[in-house]
Design a protein around this motif. Structure first.
Motif, PDB file in Angstrom:
ATOM      1  N   ASP A   1       0.816  -1.217   0.000  1.00  0.00           N
ATOM      2  CA  ASP A   1       0.000   0.000   0.000  1.00  0.00           C
ATOM      3  C   ASP A   1       0.853   1.272   0.000  1.00  0.00           C
ATOM      4  O   ASP A   1       0.291   2.373  -0.047  1.00  0.00           O
ATOM      5  CB  ASP A   1      -0.922   0.013   1.230  1.00  0.00           C
ATOM      6  N   SER A   2       2.179   1.111   0.041  1.00  0.00           N
ATOM      7  CA  SER A   2       3.050   2.300   0.135  1.00  0.00           C
ATOM      8  C   SER A   2       4.250   2.180  -0.801  1.00  0.00           C
ATOM      9  O   SER A   2       5.390   2.042  -0.350  1.00  0.00           O
ATOM     10  CB  SER A   2       3.523   2.481   1.585  1.00  0.00           C
TER      11      SER A   2
ATOM     12  N   TYR B   1       7.932  -1.555  -4.551  1.00  0.00           N
ATOM     13  CA  TYR B   1       7.258  -2.044  -3.360  1.00  0.00           C
ATOM     14  C   TYR B   1       8.276  -2.807  -2.513  1.00  0.00           C
ATOM     15  O   TYR B   1       8.892  -3.780  -2.980  1.00  0.00           O
ATOM     16  CB  TYR B   1       6.116  -2.986  -3.732  1.00  0.00           C
TER      17      TYR B   1
ATOM     18  N   THR C   1      -1.914  -9.714  -4.299  1.00  0.00           N
ATOM     19  CA  THR C   1      -2.505  -8.402  -4.039  1.00  0.00           C
ATOM     20  C   THR C   1      -2.466  -7.526  -5.283  1.00  0.00           C
ATOM     21  O   THR C   1      -3.471  -6.908  -5.663  1.00  0.00           O
ATOM     22  CB  THR C   1      -1.752  -7.700  -2.892  1.00  0.00           C
TER      23      THR C   1
END
Length: 262
Positions: free
Chosen positions: A52-53, A65, A107
């Motif tokens: 997510d970051s 990532y 994901t």
């Protein structure tokens, strides 16, 4: 296009040939307008962690990532609590990165379109995702994303040429995972015909399974001009000192050549 590279080596992590290739290709593709995702291991110097970051560059087209794995002392990331990952660490700790990659890819592919995934054969970081994907129905969307394995140097070749032990349990496990990742790949890339022939024999592949594409050459180096004459007996080797690199043969040849010069 959206290309996803998998590499344990990526800045600021320790770099080698695989990382150098990934950094350059990711930059080239992003600058050409493509979307590039890189899955690499987390690093204490990078605050961003997880899926997510991402760390963004090239106008947001290049996304790195940093996913959980282990530190430089091979201690597992505290965020890894999976029994599967811990079990894999007892077989070969580098396979925990493959577990983390499989989780990350699930994901990434679940939320956006990816046109191709590329990973090295070394340490088989794509093997667990490939294994899970083979268990999915033929029409599952994950099976539509090509998995490309780029040959750099299999562990078997490295260990053999460096006269290391080949018989240990973890070595045999590593060799088999790399072999399976190569055999399961939708496409196999290789920078040299010699390595392609070696891997083809080892993995018992058909002749047309490996595409040989040499690494691109960058712009020529701009060297400072000098009026000093070249030193007749000065040689330079840049690279890792290990037997398979041919360093010792290079030094012996250089010494023999220097001895013959007046």
């Amino acid at each position: 296009m959206h290309i996803c590279f998998v590499s344990r080596e990526y800045p600021p992590n320790t770099m080698g040939g695989i990382g150098t290739y990934v950094v350059n290709m990711a930059q080239i593709l992003a600058e050409a307008g493509h979307t590039v995702s890189v899955l690499t291991r987390c690093h204490p110097a990078v605050a961003a962690r997880g899926m997510d970051s991402p760390v963004l560059s090239c106008g947001g087209r290049l996304r790195a990532y940093y996913i959980p794995f282990a530190d430089d002392a091979w201690r597992l990331d505290p965020g890894i609590v999976s029994a599967e990952a811990i079990g894999l660490s007892r077989k070969d700790i580098t396979m925990v990165f493959a577990w983390s990659v499989a989780e990350a890819l699930a994901t990434l592919l679940g939320r956006e379109q990816v046109d191709a995934i590329e990973a090295p054969e070394y340490e088989a970081p794509l093997s667990l995702f490939q294994s899970r994907r083979r268990c999915l129905p033929p029409d599952h969307p994950f099976r539509a994303v090509p998995c490309i394995v780029h040959l750099h140097s299999p562990s078997l070749s490295i260990f053999r040429h460096d006269d290391e032990d080949l018989s240990g349990e973890w070595q045999q496990f590593r060799f088999r995972q790399e072999q399976l990742s190569i055999q399961w790949a939708d496409a196999i890339l290789c920078p040299s015909r010699f390595l392609a022939d070696e891997v083809r024999d080892w993995c018992q592949l058909d002749n047309d399974r490996i595409s040989v594409i040499p690494y691109p050459l960058g712009p020529p180096l701009s060297l400072p001009r000098t009026s000093a004459p070249p030193h007749p007996h000065r040689f330079l080797y840049v690279g890792r000192i290990e037997p398979r690199k041919g360093v010792f043969e290079f030094v012996e040849a250089a010494v023999a050549l220097a001895a013959r010069q007046p």
